[in-house]
Enzyme design. Structure first.
Site, PDB file in Angstrom:
ATOM      1  N   ASP A   1     -23.536  58.119  62.749  1.00 50.59           N
ATOM      2  CA  ASP A   1     -22.595  59.002  62.046  1.00 50.59           C
ATOM      3  C   ASP A   1     -22.958  59.233  60.590  1.00 50.59           C
ATOM      4  O   ASP A   1     -22.338  60.064  59.925  1.00 50.59           O
ATOM      5  CB  ASP A   1     -21.183  58.396  62.114  1.00 50.59           C
ATOM      6  CG  ASP A   1     -20.660  58.381  63.540  1.00 50.59           C
ATOM      7  OD1 ASP A   1     -20.214  57.331  64.007  1.00 50.59           O
ATOM      8  OD2 ASP A   1     -20.763  59.436  64.192  1.00 50.59           O
TER       9      ASP A   1
ATOM     10  N   HIS B   1     -22.772  48.471  62.783  1.00 52.25           N
ATOM     11  CA  HIS B   1     -22.658  48.771  64.218  1.00 52.25           C
ATOM     12  C   HIS B   1     -22.466  47.464  64.974  1.00 52.25           C
ATOM     13  O   HIS B   1     -23.041  46.447  64.619  1.00 52.25           O
ATOM     14  CB  HIS B   1     -23.941  49.456  64.722  1.00 52.25           C
ATOM     15  CG  HIS B   1     -23.744  50.163  66.013  1.00 52.25           C
ATOM     16  ND1 HIS B   1     -23.820  49.520  67.216  1.00 52.25           N
ATOM     17  CD2 HIS B   1     -23.426  51.456  66.282  1.00 52.25           C
ATOM     18  CE1 HIS B   1     -23.583  50.398  68.183  1.00 52.25           C
ATOM     19  NE2 HIS B   1     -23.336  51.564  67.645  1.00 52.25           N
TER      20      HIS B   1
HETATM   21  C1  SDX Z   1     -19.975  54.640  66.528  1.00 51.03           C
HETATM   22  O1  SDX Z   1     -20.248  51.044  69.906  1.00 51.03           O
HETATM   23  C2  SDX Z   1     -20.972  52.123  69.824  1.00 51.03           C
HETATM   24  O2  SDX Z   1     -22.020  52.260  70.435  1.00 51.03           O
HETATM   25  C3  SDX Z   1     -20.403  53.218  68.940  1.00 51.03           C
HETATM   26  C4  SDX Z   1     -21.301  54.418  68.671  1.00 51.03           C
HETATM   27  C5  SDX Z   1     -21.516  55.240  69.919  1.00 51.03           C
HETATM   28  O3  SDX Z   1     -22.539  55.951  69.982  1.00 51.03           O
HETATM   29  O4  SDX Z   1     -20.592  55.275  70.785  1.00 51.03           O
HETATM   30  O5  SDX Z   1     -22.559  53.981  68.183  1.00 51.03           O
HETATM   31  C6  SDX Z   1     -20.680  55.361  67.642  1.00 51.03           C
HETATM   32  O6  SDX Z   1     -18.802  54.415  66.628  1.00 51.03           O
HETATM   33  C7  SDX Z   1     -20.783  54.163  65.341  1.00 51.03           C
HETATM   34  C8  SDX Z   1     -19.926  53.344  64.298  1.00 51.03           C
HETATM   35  C9  SDX Z   1     -19.157  54.338  63.435  1.00 51.03           C
HETATM   36  N1  SDX Z   1     -18.232  53.613  62.560  1.00 51.03           N
HETATM   37  C10 SDX Z   1     -18.437  53.502  61.216  1.00 51.03           C
HETATM   38  O7  SDX Z   1     -19.438  53.917  60.642  1.00 51.03           O
HETATM   39  C11 SDX Z   1     -17.288  52.831  60.458  1.00 51.03           C
HETATM   40  C12 SDX Z   1     -17.854  51.811  59.453  1.00 51.03           C
HETATM   41  N2  SDX Z   1     -18.417  50.697  60.224  1.00 51.03           N
HETATM   42  C13 SDX Z   1     -17.570  49.544  60.426  1.00 51.03           C
HETATM   43  O8  SDX Z   1     -16.206  49.765  60.448  1.00 51.03           O
HETATM   44  C14 SDX Z   1     -18.128  48.535  61.427  1.00 51.03           C
HETATM   45  O9  SDX Z   1     -19.429  48.337  61.085  1.00 51.03           O
HETATM   46  C15 SDX Z   1     -18.034  48.854  62.915  1.00 51.03           C
HETATM   47  C16 SDX Z   1     -16.667  49.196  63.323  1.00 51.03           C
HETATM   48  C17 SDX Z   1     -18.958  49.962  63.272  1.00 51.03           C
HETATM   49  C18 SDX Z   1     -18.493  47.583  63.669  1.00 51.03           C
HETATM   50  O10 SDX Z   1     -17.542  46.620  63.419  1.00 51.03           O
HETATM   51  P1  SDX Z   1     -17.722  45.109  63.987  1.00 51.03           P
HETATM   52  O11 SDX Z   1     -18.884  45.000  64.887  1.00 51.03           O
HETATM   53  O12 SDX Z   1     -16.382  44.681  64.487  1.00 51.03           O
HETATM   54  O13 SDX Z   1     -18.129  44.294  62.707  1.00 51.03           O
HETATM   55  P2  SDX Z   1     -17.106  43.725  61.646  1.00 51.03           P
HETATM   56  O14 SDX Z   1     -16.089  44.761  61.272  1.00 51.03           O
HETATM   57  O15 SDX Z   1     -16.633  42.393  62.146  1.00 51.03           O
HETATM   58  O16 SDX Z   1     -18.079  43.507  60.363  1.00 51.03           O
HETATM   59  C19 SDX Z   1     -18.884  42.334  60.225  1.00 51.03           C
HETATM   60  C20 SDX Z   1     -18.999  42.131  58.721  1.00 51.03           C
HETATM   61  C21 SDX Z   1     -17.629  42.018  58.039  1.00 51.03           C
HETATM   62  O17 SDX Z   1     -17.812  41.272  56.854  1.00 51.03           O
HETATM   63  P3  SDX Z   1     -17.502  39.649  56.905  1.00 51.03           P
HETATM   64  O18 SDX Z   1     -16.109  39.516  57.497  1.00 51.03           O
HETATM   65  O19 SDX Z   1     -18.584  39.078  57.788  1.00 51.03           O
HETATM   66  O20 SDX Z   1     -17.595  39.231  55.457  1.00 51.03           O
HETATM   67  O21 SDX Z   1     -19.637  43.271  58.112  1.00 51.03           O
HETATM   68  C22 SDX Z   1     -18.702  43.913  57.232  1.00 51.03           C
HETATM   69  C23 SDX Z   1     -17.313  43.442  57.635  1.00 51.03           C
HETATM   70  O22 SDX Z   1     -16.433  43.505  56.516  1.00 51.03           O
HETATM   71  N3  SDX Z   1     -18.856  45.364  57.468  1.00 51.03           N
HETATM   72  C24 SDX Z   1     -18.817  46.288  56.506  1.00 51.03           C
HETATM   73  C25 SDX Z   1     -19.041  47.512  57.160  1.00 51.03           C
HETATM   74  N4  SDX Z   1     -19.205  47.302  58.478  1.00 51.03           N
HETATM   75  C26 SDX Z   1     -19.080  45.963  58.661  1.00 51.03           C
HETATM   76  N5  SDX Z   1     -18.623  46.206  55.171  1.00 51.03           N
HETATM   77  C27 SDX Z   1     -18.639  47.374  54.474  1.00 51.03           C
HETATM   78  N6  SDX Z   1     -18.853  48.593  55.030  1.00 51.03           N
HETATM   79  C28 SDX Z   1     -19.056  48.686  56.373  1.00 51.03           C
HETATM   80  N7  SDX Z   1     -19.275  49.895  56.941  1.00 51.03           N
END
Ligand code: SDX
Length: 427
Positions: A363, A306
């Site tokens: 989710d 998140h």
């Molecule tokens: C919602 O914003 C809100 O409040 C949203 C929400 C709401 O109520 O409105 O809470 C609802 O959208 C919840 C999120 C639902 N999405 C997912 O579950 C999809 C999977 N999650 C990711 O795609 C990610 O965690 C996000 C999109 C939620 C957040 O992305 P960020 O903040 O841009 O973080 P990032 O992608 O830069 O990740 C940071 C690191 C990375 O690794 P490094 O580059 O540091 O090595 O964490 C890793 C990412 O690769 N990472 C994951 C991961 N999520 C982040 N690695 C594997 N699996 C994951 N799910």
């Protein structure tokens, strides 16, 4: 704490005021940055950028706190019902009995949709994703409610708000009924908001409708848990579109499209599809954990991570507990629940996830309950939108009442410098 922030650039110093929020969040007010220093900030994804001051929802990502208008999400999920929470988010206070009764009746007055809307729905193939249909129908509503567009008075805003709160559940239910080739019906306005929604979604023309109270209670709680979440992607979209005074319904239609994405609200559908894939593949969660950590592998652990929560998403905790309760009450066995718990356990002990503070988000478990309630997977994000509707409305109303300026970010241009035009023959 200092009242200003100092920026030093090119041998010059600039002072900017500092804004301190109710919970001591600190923001540097850079309204004058470009005018005084000729500089802008750059922050793709707005990871460090506040778009507004808001009094609606407070999140503390480090402590896993979520409050709507100061009330803890745990209390609201346990003690309030969805329309009470909708009123609280939109108008700022928990309603009195009289206020709630008027709000409920005003919404019921609007819980019909122009017959012509059925022709628009008819035009979609049954294979259409419900979120695309719902975004389109929400925008189409404008044509039948033109007075909902130019709303600058609180009274006109209120009329548009109760209209969409009355009509949106009908559109959502019709989207499902269209996929199930069922007649487009209305519910029963003597029922509560959530039970009426459930009836519209699932009533069969040749059967007496009945539903387990546990189902309605679970649905009500899930809608509350999804109701608002400060400046997330879809809410920021609603604010952005609303800032051009495009009207509430157009702003909401844009918000629905933003929520559809698998990185945002579409994750609840992606989680179940991921869990099913793991189950079909033999249930080896460790194999998929490795894939999620492999930068070469596009696989991500959906429902994990998140932008704000770097601790447990408090909603995920409540939903996980509710999943056990609801499946138990309904006598539903769902093998993917155990797979989800196995993934969570492994992730919370895995350095990759621990280091990046990746926890289950709202989710991760919600789809397991939706499925137990008989909601098809392609409708999961529609359920999210039904919950988020009052939050979007509240945020849009706050932005319009504060007369915030039209949203128009700057950029840093990195393209070609000026070059002379070349006629076709000489290229
Ligand atoms: C919602 O914003 C809100 O409040 C949203 C929400 C709401 O109520 O409105 O809470 C609802 O959208 C919840 C999120 C639902 N999405 C997912 O579950 C999809 C999977 N999650 C990711 O795609 C990610 O965690 C996000 C999109 C939620 C957040 O992305 P960020 O903040 O841009 O973080 P990032 O992608 O830069 O990740 C940071 C690191 C990375 O690794 P490094 O580059 O540091 O090595 O964490 C890793 C990412 O690769 N990472 C994951 C991961 N999520 C982040 N690695 C594997 N699996 C994951 N799910």
């Amino acid at each position: 704490m200092s009242k200003t922030a100092t920026l030093e650039f090119d041998g010059k110093k600039y002072e900017f005021p500092v804004t301190v929020g109710t919970e001591n969040e600190i923001g540097i007010d850079i309204k004058k940055l470009r005018g005084e220093a000729g500089l802008i900030t750059l922050d793709p994804g707005y990871k460090n950028t506040g778009s507004c001051e808001s009094a609606i929802t407070f999140l503390d990502g480090e402590k896993g706190i979520l409050r709507y208008r100061g009330y803890a999400i745990e209390d609201l999920a346990e003690k309030a019902d969805f329309l009470e929470v909708a009123y609280l988010l939109i108008f700022g206070e928990l309603p009195t009995k009289e206020q709630l009764s008027k709000f409920t009746n005003d919404i019921k007055e609007q819980s019909h949709v122009d017959e012509e809307m059925k022709k628009i729905l008819d035009g979609f193939p049954k294979s259409a994703h419900p979120m695309g249909v719902l975004a389109s129908l929400t925008s189409a509503l404008i044509a039948f409610n033109p007075s909902s567009v130019d709303v600058s008075s609180e009274e006109d805003m209120y009329k548009a708000i109760v209209k969409i709160l009355g009509k949106f559940p009908v559109l959502a239910a019709w989207t499902l009924r269209k996929k199930n080739s069922l007649p487009l019906n209305y519910g029963d306005e003597d029922l509560g908001y959530v039970e009426n929604l459930h009836k519209m979604m699932f009533e069969k023309p040749n059967k007496t409708y009945k539903v387990d109270k546990a189902v309605i209670d679970a649905l009500d709680k899930l809608l509350i848990l999804h109701a608002d979440h400060e400046q997330n992607c879809s809410t920021s979209t609603v604010r952005m579109v609303g800032s051009s005074h495009a009207g509430l319904f157009a702003s909401l239609s844009a918000g629905i499209s933003a929520l559809w994405g698998p990185l945002h609200g579409g994750a609840n559908q992606a989680v179940i599809e991921m869990l099913e894939r793991i189950k079909e593949d033999g249930g080896d969660t460790h194999k998929f954990m490795q894939k999620a950590k492999d930068k070469e592998d596009p696989f991500r652990l959906m429902g994990f991570g998140h932008r704000v929560y770097k601790n447990f998403d408090p909603r995920a905790k409540i939903i996980k507990k509710s999943a056990d309760e609801v499946l138990g009450q309904l006598g539903v066995e769902d093998p993917v629940l155990d797979i989800a718990k196995g993934l969570e356990k492994e992730a919370l002990e895995d350095d990759y996830f621990v280091k990046r503070k990746l926890y289950p988000n709202v989710d991760f478990y919600s789809g397991i309950i939706y499925r137990a309630l008989g909601i098809p997977v392609e409708m999961f994000t529609v359920m999210f939108a039904l919950g988020r509707l009052p939050g979007w409305i509240a945020q849009w109303r706050e932005m319009r009442l504060k007369k915030e300026p039209i949203g128009r970010p700057r950029q840093i241009y990195v393209g070609e410098s000026h070059r002379e035009f070349k006629p076709l023959g000489s290229r």
